[in-house]
Design a protein around this motif. Structure first.
Motif, short mmCIF file in Angstrom:
data_model
loop_
_atom_site.label_atom_id
_atom_site.label_comp_id
_atom_site.label_asym_id
_atom_site.label_seq_id
_atom_site.Cartn_x
_atom_site.Cartn_y
_atom_site.Cartn_z
N THR A 63 0.82 -1.21 0.00
CA THR A 63 0.00 0.00 0.00
C THR A 63 0.86 1.26 0.00
O THR A 63 0.64 2.17 -0.79
CB THR A 63 -0.95 0.00 1.22
N VAL A 64 1.84 1.32 0.88
CA VAL A 64 2.69 2.50 0.98
C VAL A 64 3.50 2.69 -0.30
O VAL A 64 3.58 3.80 -0.83
CB VAL A 64 3.62 2.41 2.23
N ILE A 65 4.07 1.62 -0.81
CA ILE A 65 4.86 1.74 -2.04
C ILE A 65 4.00 2.18 -3.21
O ILE A 65 4.37 3.08 -3.96
CB ILE A 65 5.61 0.43 -2.34
N VAL B 141 8.49 9.11 1.39
CA VAL B 141 8.18 9.03 2.82
C VAL B 141 9.18 9.87 3.61
O VAL B 141 8.80 10.60 4.54
CB VAL B 141 8.17 7.56 3.30
N LEU B 142 10.45 9.81 3.25
CA LEU B 142 11.47 10.61 3.92
C LEU B 142 11.15 12.10 3.81
O LEU B 142 11.12 12.82 4.82
CB LEU B 142 12.85 10.33 3.31
N VAL B 143 10.90 12.57 2.61
CA VAL B 143 10.61 13.99 2.38
C VAL B 143 9.39 14.42 3.18
O VAL B 143 9.37 15.50 3.80
CB VAL B 143 10.46 14.27 0.87
N LYS B 144 8.38 13.59 3.21
CA LYS B 144 7.17 13.89 3.97
C LYS B 144 7.48 14.05 5.46
O LYS B 144 6.89 14.89 6.13
CB LYS B 144 6.15 12.77 3.75
N GLN B 145 8.41 13.28 5.97
CA GLN B 145 8.75 13.31 7.38
C GLN B 145 9.62 14.50 7.78
O GLN B 145 9.67 14.87 8.95
CB GLN B 145 9.51 12.02 7.75
N LEU B 146 10.35 15.09 6.84
CA LEU B 146 11.37 16.09 7.17
C LEU B 146 10.86 17.49 7.46
O LEU B 146 11.46 18.21 8.25
CB LEU B 146 12.39 16.18 6.03
N GLU B 147 9.80 17.89 6.81
CA GLU B 147 9.33 19.28 6.88
C GLU B 147 9.15 19.74 8.33
O GLU B 147 8.44 19.12 9.11
CB GLU B 147 8.02 19.44 6.13
N GLY B 148 9.84 20.82 8.69
CA GLY B 148 9.69 21.44 10.00
C GLY B 148 10.49 20.80 11.13
O GLY B 148 10.42 21.25 12.26
N GLU C 101 3.99 4.35 8.01
CA GLU C 101 4.69 4.52 6.72
C GLU C 101 6.14 4.06 6.84
O GLU C 101 6.67 3.48 5.90
CB GLU C 101 4.60 5.96 6.23
N LEU C 102 6.77 4.32 7.95
CA LEU C 102 8.13 3.82 8.15
C LEU C 102 8.13 2.31 8.30
O LEU C 102 8.94 1.61 7.70
CB LEU C 102 8.78 4.47 9.37
N LEU C 103 7.21 1.79 9.11
CA LEU C 103 7.15 0.36 9.36
C LEU C 103 6.89 -0.45 8.10
O LEU C 103 7.29 -1.61 8.02
CB LEU C 103 6.07 0.05 10.41
N ALA C 104 6.25 0.14 7.12
CA ALA C 104 5.98 -0.57 5.86
C ALA C 104 7.27 -1.08 5.23
O ALA C 104 7.29 -2.15 4.62
CB ALA C 104 5.25 0.34 4.89
#
Length: 147
Positions: free
Chosen positions: A11-13, A74-81, A111-114
Motif C-alpha cells: 500500500t505505501v509503495i 516518505v522521507l521527504v514527507k517526514q522532514l518538513e519542519g 509509513e516507516l514500518l511498511a
C-alpha cells in the motif's frame, strides 16, 4: 513475512510511487543532496532549506524503482519542519526498521514500518535506504553533527 506487513508495504509503495510527496525540482533551495546507487541507477536529488534550525521547503526529484522512490517520498514527507537533531533521530528509527539484525523497530509510524518488509528482500534493502543514508551522510559531513 506476515500478511499485514506485506499489505502495508504494498500500500505505501503503491501510494508513494504513484503520488510522491513534494516531487519537484527546487532550484531555489539552499541545499541539494544527491542519492545515487551506481549498481542499479536509482538517483534522487533532495532539495531543502534550513530556517531557524528547521528543515523547510523539502522536495525531491529523480528516478528509480518503486521502492526507492517511495522510501524517498516518505522521507521527504517526514522532514518538513524538523530540527536536524530530530531528523537524525528519525534516521536512527528508520534504521531499526530496515536493519535485518534488528527485530523490534523503535517506531510506530506505519509509513516507516511498511519498509520493514524490505528485510525479506536483501537485494532491495539499498533501494529502501538510499536517500535516507544520503541525508544522514550529508548531515554528518556538512553539518558535522553525528548521532
Amino acid at each position: 513475512m506476515d500478511s499485514r506487513l506485506k499489505k502495508l508495504y504494498q500500500t505505501v509503495i503503491l501510494k508513494h510511487n504513484k503520488e510522491p510527496y513534494n516531487y519537484y525540482t527546487n532550484d531555489n533551495a539552499a541545499h541539494r543532496i544527491e542519492a545515487y546507487n551506481p549498481l542499479c541507477g536509482d538517483q534522487f536529488d533532495l532539495y531543502f532549506n534550513i530556517s531557524e534550525g528547521k528543515m523547510t521547503d523539502v522536495s525531491f526529484h529523480g528516478f528509480g524503482c518503486a521502492i526507492s522512490k517511495s522510501a524517498t517520498s516518505v522521507l521527504v514527507k517526514q522532514l518538513e519542519g524538523k530540527t536536524i537533531e530530530a531528523i537524525l533521530q528519525l534516521c536512527k528509527e528508520y534504521q531499526t526498521v530496515t536493519n535485518p539484525e534488528i527485530t523490534r523497530p523503535t517506531t510506530n509510524d506505519e509509513e516507516l514500518l511498511a519498509f520493514e518488509a524490505a528485510k525479506a528482500f536483501p537485494e532491495r534493502l539499498k533501494c529502501a535506504t538510499l536517500s535516507w543514508e544520503a541525508l544522514e551522510e550529508w548531515i554528518n559531513n556538512e553539518l558535522r553533527i553525528e548521532n
